[in-house]
Design a protein around this motif. Sequence first.
Motif, PDB file in Angstrom:
ATOM      1  N   GLY A   1     163.349  37.659 106.027  1.00  0.00           N
ATOM      2  CA  GLY A   1     164.792  37.490 105.471  1.00  0.00           C
ATOM      3  C   GLY A   1     164.851  36.413 104.228  1.00  0.00           C
ATOM      4  O   GLY A   1     166.103  36.426 103.609  1.00  0.00           O
ATOM      5  N   ARG A   2     164.110  35.594 104.504  1.00  0.00           N
ATOM      6  CA  ARG A   2     164.236  34.515 103.248  1.00  0.00           C
ATOM      7  C   ARG A   2     162.945  34.582 102.288  1.00  0.00           C
ATOM      8  O   ARG A   2     163.191  34.551 101.126  1.00  0.00           O
ATOM      9  CB  ARG A   2     164.095  33.241 103.852  1.00  0.00           C
TER      10      ARG A   2
ATOM     11  N   TYR B   1     154.385  39.188  93.673  1.00  0.00           N
ATOM     12  CA  TYR B   1     155.271  38.100  93.548  1.00  0.00           C
ATOM     13  C   TYR B   1     155.909  37.821  95.123  1.00  0.00           C
ATOM     14  O   TYR B   1     155.872  38.565  95.887  1.00  0.00           O
ATOM     15  CB  TYR B   1     156.702  38.700  92.746  1.00  0.00           C
ATOM     16  N   LEU B   2     156.260  36.269  95.063  1.00  0.00           N
ATOM     17  CA  LEU B   2     156.628  36.109  96.522  1.00  0.00           C
ATOM     18  C   LEU B   2     158.030  35.246  96.046  1.00  0.00           C
ATOM     19  O   LEU B   2     158.013  34.379  95.458  1.00  0.00           O
ATOM     20  CB  LEU B   2     155.797  34.809  97.052  1.00  0.00           C
ATOM     21  N   ARG B   3     159.118  36.101  96.506  1.00  0.00           N
ATOM     22  CA  ARG B   3     160.428  35.455  96.379  1.00  0.00           C
ATOM     23  C   ARG B   3     160.985  34.792  97.363  1.00  0.00           C
ATOM     24  O   ARG B   3     160.981  35.190  98.370  1.00  0.00           O
ATOM     25  CB  ARG B   3     161.547  36.710  96.023  1.00  0.00           C
ATOM     26  N   MET B   4     161.246  33.538  97.408  1.00  0.00           N
ATOM     27  CA  MET B   4     161.737  32.787  98.227  1.00  0.00           C
ATOM     28  C   MET B   4     162.960  32.399  98.103  1.00  0.00           C
ATOM     29  O   MET B   4     163.537  31.550  96.947  1.00  0.00           O
ATOM     30  CB  MET B   4     160.723  31.195  98.329  1.00  0.00           C
ATOM     31  N   ASN B   5     164.019  32.666  98.962  1.00  0.00           N
ATOM     32  CA  ASN B   5     165.468  32.084  98.857  1.00  0.00           C
ATOM     33  C   ASN B   5     165.699  31.153 100.292  1.00  0.00           C
ATOM     34  O   ASN B   5     164.901  31.126 101.098  1.00  0.00           O
ATOM     35  CB  ASN B   5     166.276  33.609  99.390  1.00  0.00           C
ATOM     36  N   GLY B   6     166.835  30.453  99.879  1.00  0.00           N
ATOM     37  CA  GLY B   6     167.149  29.595 100.877  1.00  0.00           C
ATOM     38  C   GLY B   6     166.070  28.600 101.568  1.00  0.00           C
ATOM     39  O   GLY B   6     166.074  28.253 102.505  1.00  0.00           O
ATOM     40  N   LEU B   7     165.653  28.005 100.351  1.00  0.00           N
ATOM     41  CA  LEU B   7     164.375  26.991 100.731  1.00  0.00           C
ATOM     42  C   LEU B   7     164.807  25.686 101.454  1.00  0.00           C
ATOM     43  O   LEU B   7     165.801  25.439 101.227  1.00  0.00           O
ATOM     44  CB  LEU B   7     163.906  26.843  99.574  1.00  0.00           C
TER      45      LEU B   7
ATOM     46  N   VAL C   1     151.631  33.812 105.432  1.00  0.00           N
ATOM     47  CA  VAL C   1     153.054  34.318 105.130  1.00  0.00           C
ATOM     48  C   VAL C   1     153.518  35.361 105.107  1.00  0.00           C
ATOM     49  O   VAL C   1     154.272  36.053 105.986  1.00  0.00           O
ATOM     50  CB  VAL C   1     153.572  33.606 103.876  1.00  0.00           C
ATOM     51  N   THR C   2     152.817  36.399 104.142  1.00  0.00           N
ATOM     52  CA  THR C   2     153.016  37.613 104.283  1.00  0.00           C
ATOM     53  C   THR C   2     151.767  38.397 103.260  1.00  0.00           C
ATOM     54  O   THR C   2     150.962  37.784 102.675  1.00  0.00           O
ATOM     55  CB  THR C   2     154.268  38.083 103.486  1.00  0.00           C
ATOM     56  N   CYS C   3     151.893  39.820 103.367  1.00  0.00           N
ATOM     57  CA  CYS C   3     150.702  40.690 102.862  1.00  0.00           C
ATOM     58  C   CYS C   3     151.186  41.872 102.276  1.00  0.00           C
ATOM     59  O   CYS C   3     152.178  42.466 102.904  1.00  0.00           O
ATOM     60  CB  CYS C   3     149.531  40.731 103.920  1.00  0.00           C
ATOM     61  N   ILE C   4     150.962  42.421 101.355  1.00  0.00           N
ATOM     62  CA  ILE C   4     151.148  43.626 100.783  1.00  0.00           C
ATOM     63  C   ILE C   4     150.129  44.618 100.456  1.00  0.00           C
ATOM     64  O   ILE C   4     149.160  43.990  99.762  1.00  0.00           O
ATOM     65  CB  ILE C   4     152.304  43.524  99.476  1.00  0.00           C
ATOM     66  N   ASN C   5     150.122  45.785 100.838  1.00  0.00           N
ATOM     67  CA  ASN C   5     149.165  46.784 100.331  1.00  0.00           C
ATOM     68  C   ASN C   5     149.251  47.284  99.189  1.00  0.00           C
ATOM     69  O   ASN C   5     150.238  47.332  98.524  1.00  0.00           O
ATOM     70  CB  ASN C   5     149.129  47.871 101.537  1.00  0.00           C
ATOM     71  N   SER C   6     148.366  48.047  98.522  1.00  0.00           N
ATOM     72  CA  SER C   6     148.401  48.750  97.092  1.00  0.00           C
ATOM     73  C   SER C   6     149.384  49.800  97.237  1.00  0.00           C
ATOM     74  O   SER C   6     149.990  49.965  96.135  1.00  0.00           O
ATOM     75  CB  SER C   6     147.176  49.248  96.880  1.00  0.00           C
ATOM     76  N   ASP C   7     149.759  50.294  98.450  1.00  0.00           N
ATOM     77  CA  ASP C   7     150.792  51.310  98.311  1.00  0.00           C
ATOM     78  C   ASP C   7     152.245  50.784  98.514  1.00  0.00           C
ATOM     79  O   ASP C   7     153.282  51.456  98.760  1.00  0.00           O
ATOM     80  CB  ASP C   7     150.617  52.491  99.414  1.00  0.00           C
TER      81      ASP C   7
END
Length: 125
Positions: A66-67, A80-86, A48-54
């Motif tokens: 966008g969602r 956190y994974l915020r999910m909108n418009g599910l 789905v997605t990934c985030i680095n320490s920075d």
Amino acid sequence: QLQPVEYGGGLVQPGGSLTLSCIISGFTRRRHAIGWFRQAPGKGREGVTCINSDGSVQNYASSLEGRFTISRDNMKRTSYLRMNGLKPEDTAVYFCAARWDVCTVDGGEGLYAYWGQGTQVTVSA
């Protein structure tokens, strides 16, 4: 080692929102990336997605941009994974995963060494 644990799954109506949390324990002082994956019924696991320490983000599923939004609080060792418009097709088990250094470019799950148990998200009326 790193030990991710997911929280926040549940049942949500179509069009609703949900925020998943992933708390990382272990040797978190070393630079590491946190990724989110999901596995729908009868399908393989997808990135789905990934985030680095920075705080920089690598998105693996352009159709979700966008969602779905990923964020991270390093002090709380939490992503956190915020999910909108599910949508009903978002129904899946959502997994948090971690790897040393930075996010991979293509979301290959084999490159993530540490996995949580997953949390079920069901989108249904």
